[in-house]
Design a protein around this motif. Structure first.
Motif, PDB file in Angstrom:
ATOM      1  N   ARG A  61      -5.223  12.150  -9.018  1.00  0.00           N
ATOM      2  CA  ARG A  61      -5.276  13.616  -9.044  1.00  0.00           C
ATOM      3  C   ARG A  61      -6.689  14.122  -9.299  1.00  0.00           C
ATOM      4  N   GLU A  62      -7.524  13.303  -9.919  1.00  0.00           N
ATOM      5  CA  GLU A  62      -8.918  13.670 -10.184  1.00  0.00           C
ATOM      6  C   GLU A  62      -9.869  13.034  -9.166  1.00  0.00           C
ATOM      7  N   ARG A  63      -9.317  12.470  -8.092  1.00  0.00           N
ATOM      8  CA  ARG A  63     -10.112  11.782  -7.070  1.00  0.00           C
ATOM      9  C   ARG A  63     -10.977  10.676  -7.675  1.00  0.00           C
ATOM     10  N   LEU A  64     -10.322   9.833  -8.471  1.00  0.00           N
ATOM     11  CA  LEU A  64     -11.027   8.752  -9.142  1.00  0.00           C
ATOM     12  C   LEU A  64     -10.601   7.365  -8.662  1.00  0.00           C
ATOM     13  N   VAL A  65      -9.646   7.289  -7.731  1.00  0.00           N
ATOM     14  CA  VAL A  65      -9.186   5.960  -7.319  1.00  0.00           C
ATOM     15  C   VAL A  65      -8.670   5.987  -5.888  1.00  0.00           C
ATOM     16  N   GLN A  66      -8.876   4.884  -5.208  1.00  0.00           N
ATOM     17  CA  GLN A  66      -8.280   4.642  -3.901  1.00  0.00           C
ATOM     18  C   GLN A  66      -7.888   3.176  -3.854  1.00  0.00           C
ATOM     19  N   VAL A  67      -6.692   2.900  -3.314  1.00  0.00           N
ATOM     20  CA  VAL A  67      -6.165   1.535  -3.270  1.00  0.00           C
ATOM     21  C   VAL A  67      -6.051   1.076  -1.825  1.00  0.00           C
ATOM     22  N   PHE A  68      -6.464  -0.151  -1.563  1.00  0.00           N
ATOM     23  CA  PHE A  68      -6.297  -0.770  -0.253  1.00  0.00           C
ATOM     24  C   PHE A  68      -5.394  -1.993  -0.407  1.00  0.00           C
ATOM     25  N   VAL A  69      -4.315  -2.016   0.359  1.00  0.00           N
ATOM     26  CA  VAL A  69      -3.397  -3.152   0.338  1.00  0.00           C
ATOM     27  C   VAL A  69      -3.669  -4.009   1.568  1.00  0.00           C
ATOM     28  N   SER A  70      -3.879  -5.295   1.350  1.00  0.00           N
ATOM     29  CA  SER A  70      -4.221  -6.210   2.432  1.00  0.00           C
ATOM     30  C   SER A  70      -2.960  -6.836   3.027  1.00  0.00           C
ATOM     31  N   ILE A  71      -2.781  -6.664   4.334  1.00  0.00           N
ATOM     32  CA  ILE A  71      -1.641  -7.249   5.063  1.00  0.00           C
ATOM     33  C   ILE A  71      -2.167  -7.749   6.397  1.00  0.00           C
ATOM     34  N   ASN A  72      -2.060  -9.029   6.658  1.00  0.00           N
ATOM     35  CA  ASN A  72      -2.581  -9.537   7.932  1.00  0.00           C
ATOM     36  C   ASN A  72      -1.511 -10.076   8.866  1.00  0.00           C
TER      37      ASN A  72
END
Length: 361
Positions: free
Chosen positions: A185-196
């Motif tokens: 909500r404070e624009r402090l995190v982004q998550v990337f999930v790896s799927i190949n």
């Protein structure tokens, strides 16, 4: 069956434990006709051992032009996921351990991670920029359930309003939604999930202790529903092995809530090229030569080319085809390619150093 030959081990990616490139002594077992009669071919599989270490610094910095962040922390050395393609395997050689089975069974945990991170963030000259968690080894690998080092780092970053990005292939990331949602909500995190890949059988051999592909898709949906910006990394793409799933992964991830996507092709530095060839011989012998031929075509005729301009996505005809396929699929499913959310560094408040006098004010 020769008990000294490499063989597939359930729950492990590597089939052997070769010495690292810095070792001066090599060991090779030989069957003299006596010992083999006493060996149990159903010997117990190697267990995971975790050793605690005390780190002086935990923030690593890089200026590589093909990496989108300048700061990173890795709570663990080695990774229990056991992904056979992991480019971090050769780093275990610096510990006088093998990039093979040792990498996934003999782990190091930075027990003082939060304390060391606090000290670094509190330094007067520290300039905040997003910290990537999981650039080398997965921060949510199974041992995180007990050690909780990634969670401790997130708690401190949330306390300081410091932005971060996370890369993982484990649904355990859902455990920390109580921290991630407010940070988002404070624009402090982004998550990337790896799927190949979406092939559970292939994933069980390539990345034996990571979450199953469908479980990672569910994690994307859970993060999205909680308001966390989430992307998908189709990484690594291995030609003639999992590249056929690229479009399907992007479609399913977009449907689950991913809004950005990236990809890399397989990289085989140092000892990894030997381990990967060994894996191919055990699990995909009919296509092993074809896979390596395409890998070499994408690396200027070698197993690996470290050139910054090409190492992430390869070069040549097959690499160009992958790039076009990826771009078309991203446009079709509304995914932003390689776009990281602009995270807010202006909110950062340096942590206070612990004082022997306590908190008076």
């Amino acid at each position: 069956m020769n008990p000294y030959e490499p063989r597939a081990l359930k729950g492990r990616g590597a089939a052997s434990n070769p010495e690292g490139r810095f070792e001066t002594v090599r060991h090779q077992a030989e069957d003299d006709g006596w010992q083999s009669a006493l060996l149990d071919e159903a010997a117990p599989r190697p267990r995971t051992e975790v050793t605690e270490e005390r780190a002086r610094r935990v923030i690593s910095r890089n200026d590589s032009p093909d990496i989108g962040f300048s700061q990173a922390i890795n709570p663990y050395r080695g990774c229990e996921h056991g992904c056979i393609y992991c480019y971090a395997r050769p780093s275990h050689s610096y510990l006088n351990l093998s990039p093979g089975l040792d990498f996934e069974t003999r782990l190091r945990a930075k027990g003082n991670l939060a304390e060391a991170l606090r000290e670094e963030l509190a330094k007067p000259g520290y300039v905040p920029s997003p910290i990537n968690i999981g650039s080398n080894t997965d921060p949510y690998q199974p041992v995180e359930k007990r050690w909780r080092l990634t969670r401790a780092a997130l708690q401190l970053l949330a306390e300081c309003h410091h932005p971060c990005t996370i890369v993982t292939k484990n649904a355990l990331v859902e455990r920390d939604l109580d921290l991630l949602a407010p940070m988002a909500r404070e624009r402090l995190v982004q998550v990337f999930v790896s799927i190949n890949s979406l092939d559970n059988r292939l994933a069980a051999k390539l990345e034996p202790r990571a979450s199953a592909p469908h479980r990672r898709l569910q994690a994307i949906a859970t993060l999205h529903e909680a308001g966390v910006s989430v992307g998908v990394m189709v990484a690594p793409i291995i030609p003639a092995l999992n590249d056929r799933d690229m479009e399907a992964v992007l479609e399913r991830a977009a449907a689950a809530g991913a809004r950005s996507a990236g990809y890399t092709t397989v990289r085989l530095p140092w000892e990894l090229k030997t381990l990967f060839r060994e894996w191919l011989a055990l699990h995909a012998p009919q296509r092993a030569d074809h896979v390596m031929s395409l890998v070499q075509q994408m690396n200027g005729g070698r197993d690996y080319d470290s050139d910054f301009s090409t190492r992430m996505h390869g070069q040549g005809v097959f690499a160009d085809l992958l790039r076009k396929r990826f771009d078309i699929a991203c446009r079709r499913h509304g995914l932003h390619r390689n776009r990281e959310l602009p995270l807010d560094v202006s909110r950062f408040v340096p942590p206070r150093q612990p004082s022997p006098q306590g908190e008076l004010f």
